[in-house]
Design an enzyme around this catalytic site. Sequence first.
Site, PDB file in Angstrom:
ATOM      1  N   LEU A  26       0.839  -1.209   0.000  1.00 52.97           N
ATOM      2  CA  LEU A  26       0.000   0.000   0.000  1.00 52.97           C
ATOM      3  C   LEU A  26       0.870   1.254   0.000  1.00 52.97           C
ATOM      4  O   LEU A  26       0.602   2.215  -0.714  1.00 52.97           O
ATOM      5  CB  LEU A  26      -0.939  -0.002   1.210  1.00 52.97           C
ATOM      6  CG  LEU A  26      -1.852   1.233   1.297  1.00 52.97           C
ATOM      7  CD1 LEU A  26      -2.768   1.337   0.090  1.00 52.97           C
ATOM      8  CD2 LEU A  26      -2.667   1.224   2.589  1.00 52.97           C
ATOM      9  N   ILE A 459      16.128  19.815  13.678  1.00 50.79           N
ATOM     10  CA  ILE A 459      15.806  18.837  14.723  1.00 50.79           C
ATOM     11  C   ILE A 459      16.743  17.632  14.667  1.00 50.79           C
ATOM     12  O   ILE A 459      16.755  16.793  15.556  1.00 50.79           O
ATOM     13  CB  ILE A 459      14.324  18.428  14.620  1.00 50.79           C
ATOM     14  CG1 ILE A 459      13.424  19.668  14.667  1.00 50.79           C
ATOM     15  CG2 ILE A 459      13.917  17.482  15.729  1.00 50.79           C
ATOM     16  CD1 ILE A 459      13.607  20.555  15.887  1.00 50.79           C
ATOM     17  N   ARG A 543       3.358   6.177   5.888  1.00 48.66           N
ATOM     18  CA  ARG A 543       4.558   6.101   6.718  1.00 48.66           C
ATOM     19  C   ARG A 543       4.519   4.877   7.630  1.00 48.66           C
ATOM     20  O   ARG A 543       3.505   4.627   8.302  1.00 48.66           O
ATOM     21  CB  ARG A 543       4.692   7.355   7.587  1.00 48.66           C
ATOM     22  CG  ARG A 543       5.159   8.584   6.830  1.00 48.66           C
ATOM     23  CD  ARG A 543       6.661   8.544   6.570  1.00 48.66           C
ATOM     24  NE  ARG A 543       7.436   8.423   7.802  1.00 48.66           N
ATOM     25  CZ  ARG A 543       7.820   9.442   8.560  1.00 48.66           C
ATOM     26  NH1 ARG A 543       7.493  10.659   8.235  1.00 48.66           N
ATOM     27  NH2 ARG A 543       8.526   9.236   9.658  1.00 48.66           N
ATOM     28  N   CYS A 544       5.627   4.152   7.659  1.00 46.88           N
ATOM     29  CA  CYS A 544       5.713   2.960   8.504  1.00 46.88           C
ATOM     30  C   CYS A 544       6.961   3.034   9.365  1.00 46.88           C
ATOM     31  O   CYS A 544       7.920   3.694   8.999  1.00 46.88           O
ATOM     32  CB  CYS A 544       5.836   1.716   7.646  1.00 46.88           C
ATOM     33  SG  CYS A 544       4.506   1.524   6.486  1.00 46.88           S
ATOM     34  N   HIS A 675      13.527  17.296  22.218  1.00 48.86           N
ATOM     35  CA  HIS A 675      12.570  17.554  21.146  1.00 48.86           C
ATOM     36  C   HIS A 675      11.344  16.678  21.387  1.00 48.86           C
ATOM     37  O   HIS A 675      11.453  15.486  21.665  1.00 48.86           O
ATOM     38  CB  HIS A 675      13.202  17.227  19.788  1.00 48.86           C
ATOM     39  CG  HIS A 675      12.201  17.158  18.687  1.00 48.86           C
ATOM     40  ND1 HIS A 675      11.508  18.268  18.251  1.00 48.86           N
ATOM     41  CD2 HIS A 675      11.737  16.118  17.956  1.00 48.86           C
ATOM     42  CE1 HIS A 675      10.676  17.895  17.298  1.00 48.86           C
ATOM     43  NE2 HIS A 675      10.781  16.606  17.102  1.00 48.86           N
ATOM     44  N   HIS A 728       5.695  17.513   7.838  1.00 47.35           N
ATOM     45  CA  HIS A 728       4.939  16.306   7.470  1.00 47.35           C
ATOM     46  C   HIS A 728       4.387  16.381   6.056  1.00 47.35           C
ATOM     47  O   HIS A 728       3.811  15.427   5.573  1.00 47.35           O
ATOM     48  CB  HIS A 728       3.795  16.078   8.450  1.00 47.35           C
ATOM     49  CG  HIS A 728       4.285  15.796   9.836  1.00 47.35           C
ATOM     50  ND1 HIS A 728       4.406  16.782  10.784  1.00 47.35           N
ATOM     51  CD2 HIS A 728       4.730  14.665  10.418  1.00 47.35           C
ATOM     52  CE1 HIS A 728       4.887  16.252  11.891  1.00 47.35           C
ATOM     53  NE2 HIS A 728       5.096  14.972  11.695  1.00 47.35           N
TER      54      HIS A 728
HETATM   55  N1  GLN Z   1      16.318  13.845  15.761  1.00 49.80           N
HETATM   56  C1  GLN Z   1      15.263  13.186  15.098  1.00 49.80           C
HETATM   57  C2  GLN Z   1      15.223  13.575  13.631  1.00 49.80           C
HETATM   58  O1  GLN Z   1      15.508  14.685  13.330  1.00 49.80           O
HETATM   59  C3  GLN Z   1      13.952  13.500  15.730  1.00 49.80           C
HETATM   60  C4  GLN Z   1      12.820  12.869  14.997  1.00 49.80           C
HETATM   61  C5  GLN Z   1      11.525  12.839  15.777  1.00 49.80           C
HETATM   62  O2  GLN Z   1      11.314  13.602  16.677  1.00 49.80           O
HETATM   63  N2  GLN Z   1      10.617  11.982  15.422  1.00 49.80           N
HETATM   64  O3  GLN Z   1      14.911  12.795  12.783  1.00 49.80           O
HETATM   65 ZN    ZN Z   2       9.710  15.346  15.970  1.00 49.20          ZN
END
Ligand code: GLN
Ligand code: ZN
Length: 804
Positions: A26, A459, A543-544, A675, A728
């Site tokens: 899928l 991040i 997404r998986c 985070h 996203h």
């Molecule tokens: N440090 C991770 C990244 O940048 C954080 C991802 C997350 O919070 N899901 O991919």
């Molecule tokens: Zn995140």
Amino acid sequence: MTSTPTTPFPAATITGYPRIGRRRELKKALEAYWAGRSSRAELEAVAAELQLATYRKLVELGLGAQDASLPAAFSLYDQVLDTATALGAVPARFADLADAEGRLGLDAGFVLARGDAGRPPLELTKWFDTNYHYLVPEIGPGTPFRADPAGLVADVRRAAEHGFAVRPVLVGPVSFLLLAKADDDAPAGFDPLERLPELVPVYAQLLRELAAAGAQWVQLEEPALVADQHVPAERLAEAVWDAYTELTAAAERPQVFVTTPYGSPGPLLHPLAASGIEALHLDLVAGTAPSAEELELFQEEDAPVLVAGAVDGHNVWRADLAGRLAQLAGLSGAGVAVSVASSTSLFHVPHDVAEETQLDPLLRSWLSFADQKVAEIVTLSRGLADGAEAVAGELAAATEARRTRAGAPGVRDAAVRERAGAVTGAEIGRAPAEVRRRAQEGRSFTASGPLPPLPTTTIGSFPQTPQVRAARAKARSGRIGAQDYDRFLREEIERVVRLQEELGLDVLVHGEAERNDMVQYFAEHLDGFATTVHGWVQSYGSRCTRPSILWGDVSREGGGVRGEAFTVPWIGHAQSLTDRPVKGMLTGPVTILAWSFVRDDQPLAETAEQVALALRDEVADLEAAGIGIVQVDEPALRELLPLRRADQPAYLDWSVRAFRLATSGVRDETQIHTHLCYSEFGEVVSAIDGLDADVTSIEAARSRMEVLTDLEAAGFSRGIGPGTWDIHSPRVPSQQEIEGLLERALAHVPASTLWVNPDCGLKTRGYAETRASLEHLVAAARALRERITEPAGVPLLVQHGLEG
Ligand code: GLN
Ligand code: ZN
């Protein structure tokens, strides 16, 4: 007289099955369609074949083809979106996508899910205490409700053509509204639940159409009833009673089966069971068995069938079949009509253990994935019907697996236990935040001095390009040697560092190219974990993730409990290439637990402490290697939050403690970041404060900084980086849009604490949108810096009354 069918509820069933496909068919079909590489007909053909393949498999495993035991629980993207579509609940901002009858077609549905150039998608948020994300319906006083049964009916008809009498599935009316949020134009104080009386007739119409299409049973999912909500239980009880007495009073409908996975409905059990529904599912794994008094609800003449969620749909361990059978036999002996089911939909677990041929056979013998769970359910239902002797072989095998698991080497490691036992609590204190702030401000993070106001960063991950994935795959299969792979990664890190320098980011990252996944990578470098090859589970849309299996005591690999540093070579390499500070990236203990299948033989708090100690060593090694900023990601902190308020303090206590145990071994001038990946902070805001991180980045773009109101109200005073780019979706935010968000942020938090960053890591994004978005992000931060800075370069922070 009603024309409700009377087919009995099946003796064995599941409430849902993996949708993504054994080989992620899928995912591939969706992504090909979105990229314009395949047609709508091709996508629909893959989806139809997946549904039929599921039915065939389930029947092969022992479920009935004709007795409504097969749930039609497929979805192209998300079951909440599907329910919204079936209800015609199109948010005003997407109204132009609907046809004259108010219906959303396939492509329009994808716009709600993924956004388009002109508008952000629906918000994504965690589905109860799981790692699945659903799309949040937006409901206002005027949101239309109009039954659109076409998709549901087509599923029933197509299945029937192939010989399967399936049970359609919808999110139930009360949960649907509880999962929704008020749309942006709704008046203050509007609660979507107010619209229940208008919504129930639309469900009634859907049920009528499903009955006409031949459905004997319909499954209405009410998981929101197992969680404490913003409305009091009495109000919920009324809502449940009103909705289900009205639905069941309808003249033409399938029999109604309501599910309550992820916990217990508590005081709502009564109105549910007494409302006239024909079957009620209880989660006997996450929830509790009904008390003697509650059992009476199932003993009355017209009582619903008790559909016992006896096999864990949310974890991978083989069930204690003998124990479960005794429990079910007890219920049935008390005069209750019992059927056997999974505790939750099986879409939280992978398809089939048999695919994992590389796993240690002993470990494999302890596991049960979706297909094995179906077999367990069928065994329990046979045992219930024919007695334990009829399934004696299966019961003995399950008991034996549990016995070998309890005694296997590595499940308990004396050195790990000794170290954990020696933790006194004194380890978790750092100097007061203020003292650390001064130490960090005085520090030259860069060759040119301290960080500027509104520092920019990311991040952690940078795009995982096809080249990065290909190199990893080659390294795994031995098609390139370790040295070549190592060289490839170093070059990739250098590219990412140079790009960030060019973009003008202030705090750099190494980009995480060496990590396939932020948890699996750690699982691969820690003892006590195993990883799978095909164990994919859906996270959202296409997404998986492939959760690791945490089966034993945890420590760093390669030399007893102190083990070997495994992130330092990459992060140290990045730092050696640049004058700017490189932030070290680690995954936190709670997230490692949340995104793995965890052992169920000891409290999670104990497992968390072991993981925290291993990470504490890694943090110390990063600091010793000259890394001045270390980020420990805890995106899953809220995900594991118990659904009942009474259980939350104990959880927050151990999870916060684990984070601090991992991060508090450093000097004052070492800056700890964390985070978090979501935007509802109300419930965990004091825990976020309790983490005692110097800087926290959070998701905020989709909710347009709404989240900061909670932080402000709680008096949160640490560094904060509310995401200004929703990563996203592939959409590139403009500089103006980012500036606007930052201005909104500054209305809630002082400039001296504000960081500028995306919502989350960039691994799923492409370089084109990454470069463009980060350019805009840096430009926005600079523009704003100028506006809040006097010509002399003194930040106008005094204006906010915040400095000094
Ligand atoms: N440090 C991770 C990244 O940048 C954080 C991802 C997350 O919070 N899901 O991919
Ligand atoms: Zn995140």
